[in-house]
Design a protein around this motif. Structure first.
Motif, PDB file in Angstrom:
ATOM      1  N   GLU A   1       0.838  -1.203   0.000  1.00 52.71           N
ATOM      2  CA  GLU A   1       0.000   0.000   0.000  1.00 52.71           C
ATOM      3  C   GLU A   1       0.875   1.255   0.000  1.00 52.71           C
ATOM      4  O   GLU A   1       0.606   2.215  -0.738  1.00 52.71           O
TER       5      GLU A   1
ATOM      6  N   ARG B   1       0.834   4.087  -2.863  1.00 50.91           N
ATOM      7  CA  ARG B   1       0.504   5.480  -2.553  1.00 50.91           C
ATOM      8  C   ARG B   1       1.557   6.431  -3.118  1.00 50.91           C
ATOM      9  O   ARG B   1       1.228   7.472  -3.659  1.00 50.91           O
TER      10      ARG B   1
ATOM     11  N   SER C   1       1.128   9.629   2.231  1.00 48.40           N
ATOM     12  CA  SER C   1       1.482   8.439   3.008  1.00 48.40           C
ATOM     13  C   SER C   1       0.263   7.886   3.735  1.00 48.40           C
ATOM     14  O   SER C   1      -0.709   8.591   3.993  1.00 48.40           O
ATOM     15  N   ARG C   2       0.358   6.626   4.053  1.00 48.72           N
ATOM     16  CA  ARG C   2      -0.752   5.981   4.744  1.00 48.72           C
ATOM     17  C   ARG C   2      -0.724   6.357   6.215  1.00 48.72           C
ATOM     18  O   ARG C   2       0.293   6.818   6.731  1.00 48.72           O
TER      19      ARG C   2
ATOM     20  N   ARG D   1      -8.130  -1.241   6.287  1.00 48.35           N
ATOM     21  CA  ARG D   1      -7.952   0.059   5.639  1.00 48.35           C
ATOM     22  C   ARG D   1      -7.118  -0.074   4.369  1.00 48.35           C
ATOM     23  O   ARG D   1      -7.415   0.553   3.355  1.00 48.35           O
ATOM     24  N   ALA D   2      -6.055  -0.876   4.432  1.00 46.73           N
ATOM     25  CA  ALA D   2      -5.190  -1.045   3.261  1.00 46.73           C
ATOM     26  C   ALA D   2      -5.954  -1.682   2.108  1.00 46.73           C
ATOM     27  O   ALA D   2      -5.894  -1.208   0.977  1.00 46.73           O
TER      28      ALA D   2
ATOM     29  N   TRP E   1      -8.547   0.827   0.780  1.00 54.23           N
ATOM     30  CA  TRP E   1      -7.942   1.893  -0.015  1.00 54.23           C
ATOM     31  C   TRP E   1      -7.532   1.380  -1.391  1.00 54.23           C
ATOM     32  O   TRP E   1      -7.734   2.053  -2.396  1.00 54.23           O
TER      33      TRP E   1
END
Length: 130
Positions: free
Chosen positions: A16, A20, A27-28, A40-41, A44
């Motif tokens: 991820e 990104r 950034s995450r 979440r990853a 996304w």
């Protein structure tokens, strides 16, 4: 099991992060490697067609290998065995690969060649593409 989930989450979050950067998405969110971080990853990556955009990038297609390798690991933990037979063609020309649970490979009944589950799948995909 916790160690496996830690490795799985780490690989997913690493992917991820690289995605990104390539997409210029910032950034995450930082934090622990938890079920929430995994969710979440995944969310996304699949949201708004991002995954398709990322998979066109040759240096990021490792996600496919990552997912397949983890699928195999988790299936083994759950006790799942591959199908007893595969339509993969052996180098001897026969389609006689049978799963040998003791060996952990497909074995050709005609010539004794051993191939992994991944190699058998690759042979089937390669032949179907022709």
């Amino acid at each position: 099991m916790g160690e496996l989930l830690e490795k799985l989450t780490g690989g997913l979050l690493d992917f991820e992060g690289r995605a990104r950067v390539w997409l210029g998405a910032g950034s995450r969110l930082g934090g622990v490697r938890s079920a929430v971080a995994r969710s979440r990853a995944v969310g996304w990556l699949v949201e708004s067609g991002r995954l398709e955009s990322v998979l066109v990038r040759e240096d990021l297609v490792g996600l496919v290998d990552f997912a397949l390798s983890w699928r195999l690991v988790l299936e083994r933990l759950a006790g799942d065995e591959p199908p007893a037979w595969t339509p993969a063609r052996c180098r001897c020309g026969e389609r006689s690969f049978r799963w040998d649970a003791k060996a952990g490979f497909y074995v050709c009944a005609a010539c004794g060649t051993h191939v992994s589950e991944g190699e058998a799948s690759a042979r089937v995909e390669e032949e179907s593409a022709c």
